[in-house]
Scaffold this motif. Structure first.
Motif, PDB file in Angstrom:
ATOM      1  N   PRO A  44       1.101  -0.970   0.072  1.00  0.00           N
ATOM      2  CA  PRO A  44       0.460   0.212   0.308  1.00  0.00           C
ATOM      3  C   PRO A  44       0.819   1.185  -0.029  1.00  0.00           C
ATOM      4  O   PRO A  44       1.852   0.984   0.561  1.00  0.00           O
ATOM      5  CB  PRO A  44      -0.413   0.050   1.378  1.00  0.00           C
ATOM      6  N   GLY A  45       0.786   2.072  -0.967  1.00  0.00           N
ATOM      7  CA  GLY A  45       1.452   3.431  -1.068  1.00  0.00           C
ATOM      8  C   GLY A  45       0.349   4.686  -1.361  1.00  0.00           C
ATOM      9  O   GLY A  45      -0.832   3.890  -1.940  1.00  0.00           O
ATOM     10  N   ASP A  46       1.335   5.423  -2.062  1.00  0.00           N
ATOM     11  CA  ASP A  46       0.457   6.856  -2.624  1.00  0.00           C
ATOM     12  C   ASP A  46       0.319   6.327  -3.997  1.00  0.00           C
ATOM     13  O   ASP A  46      -1.164   7.225  -4.592  1.00  0.00           O
ATOM     14  CB  ASP A  46       1.070   8.363  -2.337  1.00  0.00           C
ATOM     15  N   GLU A  47       1.259   6.311  -4.574  1.00  0.00           N
ATOM     16  CA  GLU A  47       1.344   6.099  -5.459  1.00  0.00           C
ATOM     17  C   GLU A  47       1.613   4.122  -6.725  1.00  0.00           C
ATOM     18  O   GLU A  47       1.269   3.645  -6.050  1.00  0.00           O
ATOM     19  CB  GLU A  47       3.273   6.465  -6.214  1.00  0.00           C
ATOM     20  N   LYS A  49       2.209   1.615  -9.003  1.00  0.00           N
ATOM     21  CA  LYS A  49       2.991   1.373  -9.889  1.00  0.00           C
ATOM     22  C   LYS A  49       3.214  -0.159 -10.170  1.00  0.00           C
ATOM     23  O   LYS A  49       2.209  -1.190  -9.082  1.00  0.00           O
ATOM     24  CB  LYS A  49       4.437   1.485  -9.029  1.00  0.00           C
ATOM     25  N   GLY A  76      -9.965   2.215  -9.704  1.00  0.00           N
ATOM     26  CA  GLY A  76      -9.834   4.188  -9.574  1.00  0.00           C
ATOM     27  C   GLY A  76     -10.727   4.802  -9.745  1.00  0.00           C
ATOM     28  O   GLY A  76     -11.063   5.706  -9.144  1.00  0.00           O
ATOM     29  N   ASP A  81     -11.211   7.730  -3.675  1.00  0.00           N
ATOM     30  CA  ASP A  81     -10.527   8.080  -2.769  1.00  0.00           C
ATOM     31  C   ASP A  81      -9.763   6.861  -2.619  1.00  0.00           C
ATOM     32  O   ASP A  81      -9.734   5.953  -1.931  1.00  0.00           O
ATOM     33  CB  ASP A  81     -10.885   8.434  -1.804  1.00  0.00           C
ATOM     34  N   LYS A  83      -8.063   3.333  -2.147  1.00  0.00           N
ATOM     35  CA  LYS A  83      -6.308   3.336  -1.806  1.00  0.00           C
ATOM     36  C   LYS A  83      -5.551   2.235  -1.979  1.00  0.00           C
ATOM     37  O   LYS A  83      -6.378   1.136  -3.315  1.00  0.00           O
ATOM     38  CB  LYS A  83      -6.458   2.480  -0.734  1.00  0.00           C
ATOM     39  N   GLY A  85      -1.461   1.080  -4.231  1.00  0.00           N
ATOM     40  CA  GLY A  85       0.081   0.833  -4.336  1.00  0.00           C
ATOM     41  C   GLY A  85       0.793   0.317  -4.996  1.00  0.00           C
ATOM     42  O   GLY A  85       0.857   0.729  -6.265  1.00  0.00           O
ATOM     43  N   ASN A 117      -8.642  -2.094   0.821  1.00  0.00           N
ATOM     44  CA  ASN A 117     -10.591  -0.804   1.085  1.00  0.00           C
ATOM     45  C   ASN A 117     -11.608  -1.572   1.189  1.00  0.00           C
ATOM     46  O   ASN A 117     -12.581  -0.322   1.608  1.00  0.00           O
ATOM     47  CB  ASN A 117     -11.096  -0.306  -0.654  1.00  0.00           C
TER      48      ASN A 117
END
Length: 292
Positions: A44-47, A49, A76, A81, A83, A85, A117
C-alpha cells in the motif's frame, strides 16, 4: 504486503455461439482453474506502480499496458479515494497462451484492492470493472469452476471433481483477435442453431465422478481449436503429444491457444506423461498438476 495468486484458467469447453452486431463474440465455456499461478503482491502506498519478476517477466510487454494497471486504474475511476499502492508481479505463466494469465493477474489485483479497501467481491462496481478490463477477468475474479456465457458476464458455478492434468504450451504466442478473425464470423452471424442457443447445457451435478464429467465434456469441444491451428500449426503437435500419452482421458486446446491440456485418471499418469513430453520437447512449457 498483501499477496494473491493469479491461477491459470483452462477452458474445458469453448463454444462460439455467434458474433454480435457490436463485434463481440458470445461464448459458452466450462472454465476450470489449475494449480499453477502467477503471484501478485501489493505494498500500500500513494503511487500506483507495477514491477515484474520471475522466469517469464520479460514476456509481459510494456508495463503501462499491463492488465494489472488497467484494472487498478478503472477501479480508481469508479471508486473515489481508492487506496492503491505498488504491485509486484512474479510471472510464471506463459502470456498470450489461452490460459488467462493476464486476466488472472488483473483479477488478483482487483482482489488485493478489494481487501485493502474493504470491498466485497460481490460489489457490483468490482464486477463491472472486471468485465471492462477483459472478458476472462470476471471468472478469474472468483477463480472457481463455472459455466461462462455471453462475453464473460454470465457465470454459473460448477462443482468439478479434482482432475489430474498436464498443461503444455509450445512457447508461441497466439493473439486472441487473430483467432477470432480466422473463425470468420460476420457481424450478427450465429455459429449454432437457435435451438442450441435456447437450450441450456446440463452439466453433471455436485458429486459427479471424473468419468461422468469426461463423458459430458466429450460432447462439446473448442470451436477456436481449428482456426488457432491454422495460425500456429504446432498446436497440432502439442495435441498429438497429449492425446497419445498413456492414461490421457481427454485432450484439447484451452481458450484461443496455444496452451493445450489433457486430463488423466490419476496424478501418477499425469506426472509420467509430463516428464515424457519434457524430454521429447525440451523447449515447451509443461506443467503437471490438477484442475478444479
Amino acid at each position: 504486503m498483501l499477496v494473491e495468486e493469479g491461477r491459470a484458467k483452462v477452458n474445458l469447453t469453448l463454444r462460439v455461439v455467434g458474433r454480435r452486431v457490436d463485434g463481440y463474440h458470445d461464448l459458452e465455456s466450462v472454465v476450470a482453474f489449475a494449480d499453477c499461478a502467477d503471484r501478485l503482491s501489493l505494498l500500500p502506498g500513494d503511487e500506483l506502480k507495477l514491477a515484474t519478476s520471475g522466469p517469464l517477466a520479460n514476456d509481459c510487454g510494456e508495463i503501462a499496458d499491463n492488465l494489472v494497471l488497467k484494472a487498478a486504474r478503472l477501479l480508481g475511476e469508479t471508486i473515489p479515494d481508492l487506496k492503491l499502492g505498488a504491485f509486484t508481479l512474479h510471472k510464471v505463466l506463459p502470456v498470450a497462451a489461452g490460459i488467462g494469465g493476464g486476466s488472472a493477474d488483473a483479477a488478483a489485483a482487483l482482489r488485493l484492492l478489494a481487501g485493502l479497501n474493504g470491498l466485497s467481491l460481490d460489489d457490483e462496481r468490482l464486477r463491472d470493472v472486471a468485465l471492462a478490463t477483459g472478458a476472462d477477468v470476471p471468472v478469474c475474479l472468483l477463480s472457481r469452476a463455472a459455466d461462462m456465457t455471453g462475453v464473460g458476464e454470465g457465470l454459473l458455478p460448477l462443482d468439478l471433481p479434482t482432475m489430474p492434468c498436464v498443461l503444455v504450451n509450445p512457447r508461441v504466442h497466439v493473439a486472441t483477435r487473430d483467432v477470432f478473425a480466422a473463425l470468420g464470423l460476420r457481424s450478427g452471424e450465429l455459429l449454432v442453431g437457435i435451438t442450441d442457443v435456447i437450450e441450456a447445457v446440463a452439466w453433471p451435478e455436485k458429486g459427479a465422478s471424473l468419468e461422468d464429467w469426461i463423458a459430458q465434456l466429450e460432447q462439446t469441444g473448442n470451436d477456436l481449436e481449428a482456426p488457432a491451428m491454422r495460425i500456429q500449426p504446432v498446436i497440432g503437435e502439442v495435441l498429438s503429444a497429449l492425446r497419445t500419452a498413456s492414461g490421457a482421458l481427454l485432450a484439447r486446446m484451452s481458450g484461443s491457444g496455444a496452451t493445450c491440456f489433457a486430463i488423466f485418471a490419476d496424478a501418477t499418469a499425469a506426472a509420467r506423461a509430463a516428464e515424457k513430453i519434457r524430454q521429447e520437447h525440451p523447449g515447451w512449457w509443461v506443467h503437471a498438476g490438477s484442475l478444479s
